[in-house]
Scaffold this motif. Structure first.
Motif, PDB file in Angstrom:
ATOM      1  N   PRO A  19       1.367   9.528  -7.084  1.00  0.00           N
ATOM      2  CA  PRO A  19       0.344   8.556  -6.665  1.00  0.00           C
ATOM      3  C   PRO A  19       0.908   7.160  -6.419  1.00  0.00           C
ATOM      4  O   PRO A  19       0.406   6.423  -5.583  1.00  0.00           O
ATOM      5  N   ARG A  20       1.982   6.806  -7.147  1.00  0.00           N
ATOM      6  CA  ARG A  20       2.575   5.479  -6.925  1.00  0.00           C
ATOM      7  C   ARG A  20       3.136   5.388  -5.511  1.00  0.00           C
ATOM      8  O   ARG A  20       2.956   4.393  -4.802  1.00  0.00           O
ATOM      9  N   ARG A  22       2.155   7.002  -2.964  1.00  0.00           N
ATOM     10  CA  ARG A  22       1.048   6.930  -2.008  1.00  0.00           C
ATOM     11  C   ARG A  22       0.488   5.521  -1.907  1.00  0.00           C
ATOM     12  O   ARG A  22       0.198   5.039  -0.808  1.00  0.00           O
ATOM     13  N   TRP A  23       0.352   4.861  -3.056  1.00  0.00           N
ATOM     14  CA  TRP A  23      -0.149   3.478  -3.005  1.00  0.00           C
ATOM     15  C   TRP A  23       0.824   2.575  -2.249  1.00  0.00           C
ATOM     16  O   TRP A  23       0.429   1.791  -1.389  1.00  0.00           O
ATOM     17  N   SER A  26       0.757   3.276   1.429  1.00  0.00           N
ATOM     18  CA  SER A  26      -0.499   2.821   2.036  1.00  0.00           C
ATOM     19  C   SER A  26      -0.451   1.317   2.296  1.00  0.00           C
ATOM     20  O   SER A  26      -0.887   0.848   3.353  1.00  0.00           O
ATOM     21  N   PHE A  27       0.109   0.572   1.331  1.00  0.00           N
ATOM     22  CA  PHE A  27       0.200  -0.877   1.531  1.00  0.00           C
ATOM     23  C   PHE A  27       1.223  -1.236   2.617  1.00  0.00           C
ATOM     24  O   PHE A  27       1.025  -2.187   3.379  1.00  0.00           O
ATOM     25  N   PHE A 140      -7.352   4.010   2.812  1.00  0.00           N
ATOM     26  CA  PHE A 140      -7.633   3.874   1.380  1.00  0.00           C
ATOM     27  C   PHE A 140      -8.844   4.671   0.898  1.00  0.00           C
ATOM     28  O   PHE A 140      -8.955   4.949  -0.277  1.00  0.00           O
ATOM     29  N   ILE A 143      -8.800   7.823  -1.508  1.00  0.00           N
ATOM     30  CA  ILE A 143      -8.270   7.758  -2.879  1.00  0.00           C
ATOM     31  C   ILE A 143      -9.209   8.351  -3.940  1.00  0.00           C
ATOM     32  O   ILE A 143      -8.790   9.171  -4.746  1.00  0.00           O
ATOM     33  N   TYR A 152      -4.953   6.809 -13.082  1.00  0.00           N
ATOM     34  CA  TYR A 152      -5.072   5.465 -12.502  1.00  0.00           C
ATOM     35  C   TYR A 152      -4.237   4.452 -13.286  1.00  0.00           C
ATOM     36  O   TYR A 152      -3.476   3.678 -12.723  1.00  0.00           O
ATOM     37  N   THR A 155      -0.522   4.923 -13.111  1.00  0.00           N
ATOM     38  CA  THR A 155      -0.065   4.667 -11.738  1.00  0.00           C
ATOM     39  C   THR A 155       0.206   3.182 -11.548  1.00  0.00           C
ATOM     40  O   THR A 155       1.278   2.783 -11.094  1.00  0.00           O
ATOM     41  N   PHE A 156      -0.776   2.358 -11.911  1.00  0.00           N
ATOM     42  CA  PHE A 156      -0.590   0.918 -11.733  1.00  0.00           C
ATOM     43  C   PHE A 156       0.446   0.371 -12.705  1.00  0.00           C
ATOM     44  O   PHE A 156       1.250  -0.492 -12.357  1.00  0.00           O
TER      45      PHE A 156
END
Lengths: 292, 542
Positions: A19-20, A22-23, A26-27, A140, A143, A152, A155-156
């Motif tokens: 997931p990291r 993917r984030w 995406s950015f 986005f 998600i 979540y 991931t962050f």
């Protein structure tokens, strides 16, 4: 307590990525799109974004309400705003000599007047803006359905954000569907007391008065729920020191490939835009011809 | 056991919240040893929660005010414990499991406290699995927390606290939202934990249920003061049985000395049922095609004169069923008719003229700046005239004993008072049919009994239906029982008939209470079910 989105594991191509990654990608794609106002470039990113949606194995049935919402929002608010006023985009629109389809002067009190017109430039701008916004939104909006909510936080946290912020993001993500659920319950409770949403007529003040029975309980509940969560977290030591995340994420080769792709895309975009000057606002010649 | 160092020792504790003038608790003295289970009893506002907050550190960290006296945990002043130390010493289970759970998955929830203590990942996983295994809920490990039933949420909440290996466990009315079988299972676990050496402080006003697990000591509070402290037996003679729910046999004994209570319901009498008001015909329901069916083939009707209690375990579909009457949900198959009109051909606004429905949680509906305006909202929507509205609002406020709060803002009231305002706001609409979802949740014993008496003795309702977990409430007030289990109607019949079948009740997670047993024992003499105070006079002395 907070509810979660309708996530489920679909064993899709997208599910195989961290997931990291993917984030991050995406950015990177978002940053790339922002370089362009030329419809011909934006359509490429739009296709890329749609490919991602396709690869998630999400069905139309699951997402149609969200799609409808986004399309209505983008088309009506962004689209019409751009179409009629030519606002919300590059300042350069003001400098281009407009090719007018249709024009009307509206007389206002005190001798003021306002010219409303539709031009080839505004049309091109509106369409470009709509596609650009849809590209970003669809990057986005998948998600909630495709990322495991229990990951979540990690991931962050795993992207280097402070743990307090990472856990706050975890809570914030789940706050949205919780708000939607609470709103539905309150709507039902007030309907049981004879409230009719169809009867929302009258002026702005009257309308606000009529929706107060919906908004006040939802807002109050959100505040109370916030306090509950803080107490529950305090009682179990949150915030004493850097925490452990039991969720475990590991980058695979495919994640590095994905991130490399994202970086390449951004670098190419920057070069095209800043070195070669490509990607500026573009109006097709045939549209100009049409306006005459 | 008492020669060990006390786990909790409170000396002359007085606390005043910053926003209040009067102390919430006065001169509290109590001592609890490891391995003991203490039951703390009292009506709402008696100071139970304040004592808990003082022990677990929420006072003074979150709730500020002035404190006198001392609290020692294992010989060390509570203020000298660091927060990390304190939360590993004292585990707190909040009143509502909904408020306890902060994460999205059971595994993460149980691990939450340990993650915050920054233990190594492997150790956390090992402790989580130990705890889940101990509580026998390993099967819940990968489940999403918001999909758990009420009972499951409770036990996951317990797991999240136990994983931190506390030596003191504080339980704040842990049974409030549970069906009787889940409540019983939770209580058994609390006793077991005490037997293992944890000091357990259980705050609960369902005294009757809590006594089943043999608390070692009982503390009874009134208005912030300890009125009684000692063995459970002593409580039976000291506590006011109108305010605290004592075992039925005790109440029956003690009530002989008082005049017989008068209760004459104005809503219908058994055997004299009138016209059909609501009809469920082969009703099935599910939220969408990809979710499971919640209601299966439901058939019953509500007639004029019915007082119905809808019983069943957490998650059986009780609220879903009731929402169909008002048309908030429409059946996926079959049909629901209200006064002969199918819900698919009607609107909620039309149905609201006939059916008053009190939702479970008052905070989901209260919005007005004063109680008066809150109560006027429904009648105004229904276009009642001013004089009628005024009369009904006054009656509704009297019924819930809150006339003096007419100008107060509802949002500033206590939970119990808010619940009563939410009931009054529906009463003021003077619907023909009254439906209430868990009307007694968060209420003291005295309050809920008196407003139930008030509502049912007031002429005007053609039928009343209430959802409850409280079997005694059902047997005292209902003339008919609907028993729902897994979305199916497991029983529908007169109260005495349905409640006699113990096996049926147990299969629906309803457990017989002392009042039910007492009533069944005397049924040949009395001919009907009644409250213990009435039994005292209806049954001749042996």
């Amino acid at each position: 307590m907070l509810v979660a989105w309708k996530y489920k594991f679909r064993n899709s191509f997208i599910d195989t990525f961290d997931p990291r990654a993917r984030w991050i990608v995406s950015f990177l794609v978002l940053a790339s799109v922002l370089n362009f106002w030329d419809f011909r470039f934006i359509i490429f990113f739009f296709a890329l974004s749609m490919l991602q949606v396709k690869l998630t194995k999400l069905t139309w049935e699951e997402t149609k309400r969200a799609w409808t919402f986004i399309i209505v929002l983008v088309v009506f608010i962004v689209g019409i705003n751009a179409f009629v006023f030519g606002r919300g985009g590059p300042a350069l629109l003001g400098d281009i000599e407009p090719h007018v389809f249709w024009e009307r002067v509206i007389l206002l009190p005190f001798g003021w007047s306002w010219t409303l017109n539709l031009t080839a430039e505004k049309t091109a701008f509106a369409i470009t803006q709509i596609v650009r916004m849809l590209t970003v939104a669809s990057l986005f909006f998948i998600i909630p359905w495709t990322m495991d909510p229990s990951l979540y936080g990690v991931t962050f946290g795993g992207m280097g954000l402070p743990y307090r912020f990472a856990f706050a993001m975890d809570l914030a993500f789940r706050f949205v569907p919780t708000l939607a659920r609470d709103f539905q319950v309150t709507l039902d409770a007030q309907k049981a007391r004879g409230f009719e949403i169809e009867r929302l007529d009258g002026g702005v003040v009257a309308t606000i008065r009529k929706v107060a029975p919906l908004l006040v309980p939802v807002v109050m509940n959100a505040i109370i729920a916030g306090e509950d969560i803080v107490n529950a977290m305090d009682l179990r030591c949150f915030g004493l020191k850097e925490r452990t995340w039991i969720g475990k994420l590991t980058y695979q080769t495919r994640d590095y490939v994905l991130i490399a792709f994202g970086i390449t895309l951004l670098v190419v975009s920057l070069v095209l835009n800043h070195v070669f000057g490509l990607g500026e606002f573009w109006v097709p010649q045939w549209l100009i011809d049409l306006a005459g | 056991m008492t020669d060990t160092q006390p786990a909790i020792s409170i000396r002359d504790l007085t606390f005043t919240y910053r926003i209040r003038e009067e102390p919430a608790i006065h001169n509290i003295n109590l001592e609890l040893h490891p391995g003991e289970l203490m039951l703390m009893v009292g009506a709402s506002g008696s100071g139970k929660s304040t004592i808990m907050r003082a022990i677990n550190g929420l006072i003074p960290r979150t709730y500020r005010g002035t404190m006198e006296g001392s609290i020692n945990l294992f010989g060390k002043d509570v203020n000298e414990h660091s927060m990390a130390e304190l939360s590993q010493t004292v585990g707190t289970l909040l009143q509502d499991p909904e408020r306890q759970i902060v994460t999205s998955k059971v595994l993460n929830e149980v691990a939450f406290g340990l993650e915050n203590l920054a233990l190594p990942r492997e150790e956390i996983l090992q402790r989580v699995d130990e705890t889940l295994g101990y509580l026998n809920i390993m099967k819940l490990r990968e489940r999403e927390t918001f999909r758990l039933s009420g009972g499951e949420k409770q036990i996951v909440g317990v797991a999240g606290v136990l994983a931190m290996r506390p030596r003191i466990l504080l339980l704040d009315e842990p049974l409030a939202s549970l069906d009787p079988a889940s409540a019983h299972e939770s209580l058994r676990i609390f006793r077991e934990l005490a037997n293992q050496g944890i000091a357990v402080l259980l705050v609960e006003h369902r005294v009757d249920d809590a006594l089943a697990i043999d608390p070692d000591t009982v503390v009874y509070l009134e208005n912030g003061r300890i009125v009684y402290s000692g063995s459970p037996d002593g409580l039976m003679q000291t506590a006011d049985f109108h305010r605290v729910k004592l075992p039925a046999s005790v109440v029956m004994q003690r009530a002989k000395a008082e005049p017989e209570p008068v209760y004459k319901p104005a809503v219908g009498q058994v055997g004299h049922l009138g016209e059909e008001l609501v009809r469920f015909q082969n009703v099935g329901f599910r939220y969408s095609n990809d979710t499971s069916t919640i209601l299966h083939d439901i058939n019953f009707s509500v007639r004029q004169g019915d007082i119905i209690a809808l019983l069943g375990p957490n998650g059986a579909g009780k609220t879903t069923l009731v929402k169909h009457v008002l048309g908030l949900l429409k059946p996926t198959s079959g049909e629901v008719r209200l006064e002969g009109v199918a819900s698919k051909d009607s609107t909620v606004a039309t149905a609201a003229k006939t059916v008053g429905y009190v939702f479970q949680n008052p905070s989901q509906m209260l919005f007005a700046p004063s109680v008066q305006e809150e109560l006027a909202y429904g009648p105004t929507n229904l276009r009642h005239d001013k004089a009628t509205m005024e009369k009904n609002i006054r009656w509704a406020l009297e019924t819930i004993h809150m006339s003096e709060y007419r100008d107060s803002p509802p949002l500033a009231l206590s939970y119990g008072q808010q619940k009563r305002v939410s009931i009054a706001s529906i009463l003021a609409m003077r619907s023909r049919i009254l439906m209430m979802d868990e009307p007694t949740a968060g209420q003291d014993y005295w309050n809920y009994r008196s407003f139930m008496d008030g509502i049912l003795q007031m002429p005007g309702f053609d039928a009343v239906l209430f959802i409850t977990h409280d079997l005694d409430l059902a047997l005292t007030y209902a003339t008919r029982i609907l028993l729902l289990s897994n979305g199916r109607l497991a029983a529908d019949g007169p109260t005495a008939d349905v409640l006699q079948d113990e096996e049926l009740l147990r299969s629906c997670r309803v457990l017989p209470t002392s009042l039910l047993r007492l009533n069944l024992q005397h049924l040949p003499t009395t001919g009907r079910f009644m409250r213990a105070e009435q039994l005292a006079h209806a049954v001749p002395n042996p």
